[in-house]
Design a protein around this motif. Structure first.
Motif, PDB file in Angstrom:
ATOM      1  N   CYS A 237       0.824  -1.217   0.000  1.00 15.64           N
ATOM      2  CA  CYS A 237       0.000   0.000   0.000  1.00 15.64           C
ATOM      3  C   CYS A 237       0.852   1.257   0.000  1.00 15.64           C
ATOM      4  CB  CYS A 237      -0.977  -0.005   1.169  1.00 15.64           C
ATOM      5  SG  CYS A 237      -0.213   0.087   2.811  1.00 15.64           S
ATOM      6  N   VAL A 238       2.108   1.163   0.496  1.00 12.67           N
ATOM      7  CA  VAL A 238       2.963   2.354   0.561  1.00 12.67           C
ATOM      8  C   VAL A 238       4.370   2.121   0.017  1.00 12.67           C
ATOM      9  CG1 VAL A 238       1.746   3.498   2.471  1.00 12.67           C
ATOM     10  CG2 VAL A 238       3.560   1.833   2.973  1.00 12.67           C
ATOM     11  N   SER A 239       4.935   0.945   0.214  1.00 13.08           N
ATOM     12  CA  SER A 239       6.318   0.711  -0.194  1.00 13.08           C
ATOM     13  C   SER A 239       6.417   0.553  -1.707  1.00 13.08           C
ATOM     14  CB  SER A 239       6.881  -0.526   0.515  1.00 13.08           C
ATOM     15  OG  SER A 239       6.975  -0.285   1.901  1.00 13.08           O
ATOM     16  N   ARG A 240       7.628   0.840  -2.234  1.00 12.86           N
ATOM     17  CA  ARG A 240       7.831   0.868  -3.676  1.00 12.86           C
ATOM     18  C   ARG A 240       9.106   0.109  -4.039  1.00 12.86           C
ATOM     19  NH1 ARG A 240       4.363   4.420  -5.794  1.00 12.86           N
ATOM     20  NH2 ARG A 240       5.518   4.603  -7.765  1.00 12.86           N
ATOM     21  N   ALA A 241       9.472   0.134  -5.297  1.00 18.32           N
ATOM     22  CA  ALA A 241      10.711  -0.491  -5.739  1.00 18.32           C
ATOM     23  C   ALA A 241      11.864   0.486  -5.606  1.00 18.32           C
ATOM     24  CB  ALA A 241      10.586  -0.950  -7.181  1.00 18.32           C
ATOM     25  N   ALA A 242      13.023  -0.022  -5.211  1.00 17.67           N
ATOM     26  CA  ALA A 242      14.243   0.784  -5.157  1.00 17.67           C
ATOM     27  C   ALA A 242      15.039   0.607  -6.445  1.00 17.67           C
ATOM     28  CB  ALA A 242      15.077   0.395  -3.956  1.00 17.67           C
ATOM     29  N   GLY A 243      14.434  -0.009  -7.432  1.00 16.51           N
ATOM     30  CA  GLY A 243      15.052  -0.230  -8.734  1.00 16.51           C
ATOM     31  C   GLY A 243      13.982  -0.283  -9.798  1.00 16.51           C
ATOM     32  N   PRO A 244      14.294  -0.782 -10.980  1.00 16.49           N
ATOM     33  CA  PRO A 244      13.330  -0.761 -12.080  1.00 16.49           C
ATOM     34  C   PRO A 244      12.264  -1.850 -12.022  1.00 16.49           C
ATOM     35  CG  PRO A 244      15.392  -1.693 -12.836  1.00 16.49           C
ATOM     36  CD  PRO A 244      15.639  -1.208 -11.439  1.00 16.49           C
ATOM     37  N   ARG A 245      12.473  -2.869 -11.160  1.00 16.36           N
ATOM     38  CA  ARG A 245      11.568  -4.017 -11.239  1.00 16.36           C
ATOM     39  C   ARG A 245      11.513  -4.772  -9.916  1.00 16.36           C
ATOM     40  NH1 ARG A 245       9.545  -6.900 -15.610  1.00 16.36           N
ATOM     41  NH2 ARG A 245       9.157  -9.128 -15.294  1.00 16.36           N
ATOM     42  N   LEU A 246      10.340  -5.281  -9.585  1.00 21.43           N
ATOM     43  CA  LEU A 246      10.128  -6.173  -8.447  1.00 21.43           C
ATOM     44  C   LEU A 246       9.390  -7.418  -8.929  1.00 21.43           C
ATOM     45  CD1 LEU A 246       8.814  -3.817  -5.587  1.00 21.43           C
ATOM     46  CD2 LEU A 246      11.017  -4.996  -5.632  1.00 21.43           C
ATOM     47  N   VAL A 247       9.657  -8.534  -8.291  1.00 23.62           N
ATOM     48  CA  VAL A 247       8.883  -9.762  -8.523  1.00 23.62           C
ATOM     49  C   VAL A 247       8.228 -10.136  -7.204  1.00 23.62           C
ATOM     50  CG1 VAL A 247       8.914 -12.164  -9.267  1.00 23.62           C
ATOM     51  CG2 VAL A 247      10.516 -10.529 -10.290  1.00 23.62           C
ATOM     52  N   LEU A 248       6.891 -10.208  -7.209  1.00 22.68           N
ATOM     53  CA  LEU A 248       6.129 -10.470  -5.989  1.00 22.68           C
ATOM     54  C   LEU A 248       5.425 -11.821  -6.073  1.00 22.68           C
ATOM     55  CD1 LEU A 248       4.472  -6.980  -5.415  1.00 22.68           C
ATOM     56  CD2 LEU A 248       6.680  -7.821  -4.575  1.00 22.68           C
ATOM     57  N   ASP A 249       5.194 -12.412  -4.914  1.00 26.19           N
ATOM     58  CA  ASP A 249       4.517 -13.703  -4.837  1.00 26.19           C
ATOM     59  C   ASP A 249       3.002 -13.487  -4.833  1.00 26.19           C
ATOM     60  OD1 ASP A 249       4.024 -16.404  -4.552  1.00 26.19           O
ATOM     61  OD2 ASP A 249       4.367 -16.418  -2.381  1.00 26.19           O
ATOM     62  N   LEU A 250       2.508 -13.055  -5.973  1.00 31.56           N
ATOM     63  CA  LEU A 250       1.083 -12.806  -6.142  1.00 31.56           C
ATOM     64  C   LEU A 250       0.611 -13.405  -7.467  1.00 31.56           C
ATOM     65  CD1 LEU A 250       0.718  -9.072  -5.011  1.00 31.56           C
ATOM     66  CD2 LEU A 250      -0.196 -11.065  -3.825  1.00 31.56           C
TER      67      LEU A 250
END
Length: 323
Positions: free
Chosen positions: A310-323
């Protein structure tokens, strides 16, 4: 009255408000039970629940009863001077016999085992501390409570605590004794002692500052509001890959990960939208996180294996989440 729209987070329970009672000036205790007398979900000291107090009024409250009593949930609600609607509803509209939809308990403020505890509570922050004290007593641990408030009349559970634990409880009403002397209280690390603190943001910030030199893992806090400046940093766009859904979502600078995922048609449990309740916690499989929540400790953030979308973001260009 039936408030039956589902809360955004957790498994929903339709409970009956069986009793309400004033505890202190501007504080009321609500007791909720299953309408058919069924057992309620187990919880541990430090847990909170979501209450839907009206359309669009989902609020989190710490459980302050006895975890061994599975017949009821108890919360204490402060009527806030600058209420966003929830506390006013609880104080002036909600009545005994009403049905309230409630989430299952969640806990990001767990009581770790320790031979000694220092509990620091400010105002309504006493609510999660109360069952912790009972647990510490059962464990035979040494503990002390320093409990501050604007005035003695507004300090819920003060009489009960001083009656039951006269040698361990130190009440500090501000109009009688001034602000808590944290410099003296937290002058240096105490051996084998964990510090648990809950209350208004300025108190938590001050306690954090004074415990900065204490051993890592000593201090445990819970916030009712986001930490000052937690989400003030500039935001950039990035991509989020949802590994189980098999899709990639673009998160623009002006939207959260949660908003972007929901707009892509993926449903995620959420509640506070502020990084304080923990409902939207999501496992991170790859990428670096720009943590902006008010829940994780620095050590937990450094692990980079979970985030509150809801608030945190990526510190780089891409994230992979377990969703």
């Amino acid at each position: 009255m039936n408030l039956t729209s589902p809360p955004p987070g957790g498994d929903a329970l339709d409970l009956t408000l069986v009793h309400r009672e004033p505890l202190a000036e501007d504080v009321v205790r609500l007791t909720l039970a299953h309408p058919r007398g069924e057992r309620l979900p187990a919880w541990s000291p430090g847990a909170h629940i979501d209450l839907m107090l009206g359309p669009g009024l989902v609020r989190q409250y710490s459980l302050c009863g006895d975890p061994a009593d599975t017949s009821r949930f108890q919360v204490a609600v402060l009527r806030e001077r600058e209420s966003r609607g929830g506390s006013q509803y609880a104080h002036h509209t909600l009545a005994e016999g009403d049905t309230v939809r409630v989430s299952s308990p969640r806990n990001h403020f767990r009581l770790a085992a320790s031979p000694r505890y220092l509990f620091i509570a400010g105002g309504i922050g006493i609510t999660p501390i109360l069952p912790m004290i009972a647990a510490a007593d059962r464990q035979g641990a040494d503990w002390r409570l320093v409990y501050g408030g604007r005035s003695r009349a507004g300090m819920a559970f003060a009489e009960q605590l001083t009656r039951e634990h006269p040698r361990r409880v130190d009440l500090r009403p501000q109009d009688e004794t001034g602000l808590l002397d944290l410099d003296e209280l937290l002058a240096g690390p105490a051996a084998d002692t964990l510090v648990y603190c809950c209350g208004p943001g300025p108190l938590l910030d001050a306690v954090e500052q004074r415990c900065a030199s204490w051993p890592e893992g000593t201090l445990h806090i819970e916030r009712f509001r986001p930490k000052e400046g937690a989400d003030d940093a500039p935001a950039a766009g990035f991509e989020v890959e949802l590994s189980r859904a098999g899709i990639t979502v673009t998160v623009p600078p002006d939207k959260s990960v949660l908003q972007s995922i929901e707009e892509a048609g993926v449903s995620v449990l959420s509640s506070c939208q502020e990084g304080t309740c923990g409902t939207c916690e999501t496992a991170v499989l790859d990428g670096r996180v720009d943590h902006r929540d008010s829940l994780l400790t620095p050590a937990e953030q450094a692990c980079n294996d979970t985030m509150f979308i809801c608030v945190s973001r990526a510190a780089g260009p891409r994230l992979v989440l377990d969703l």
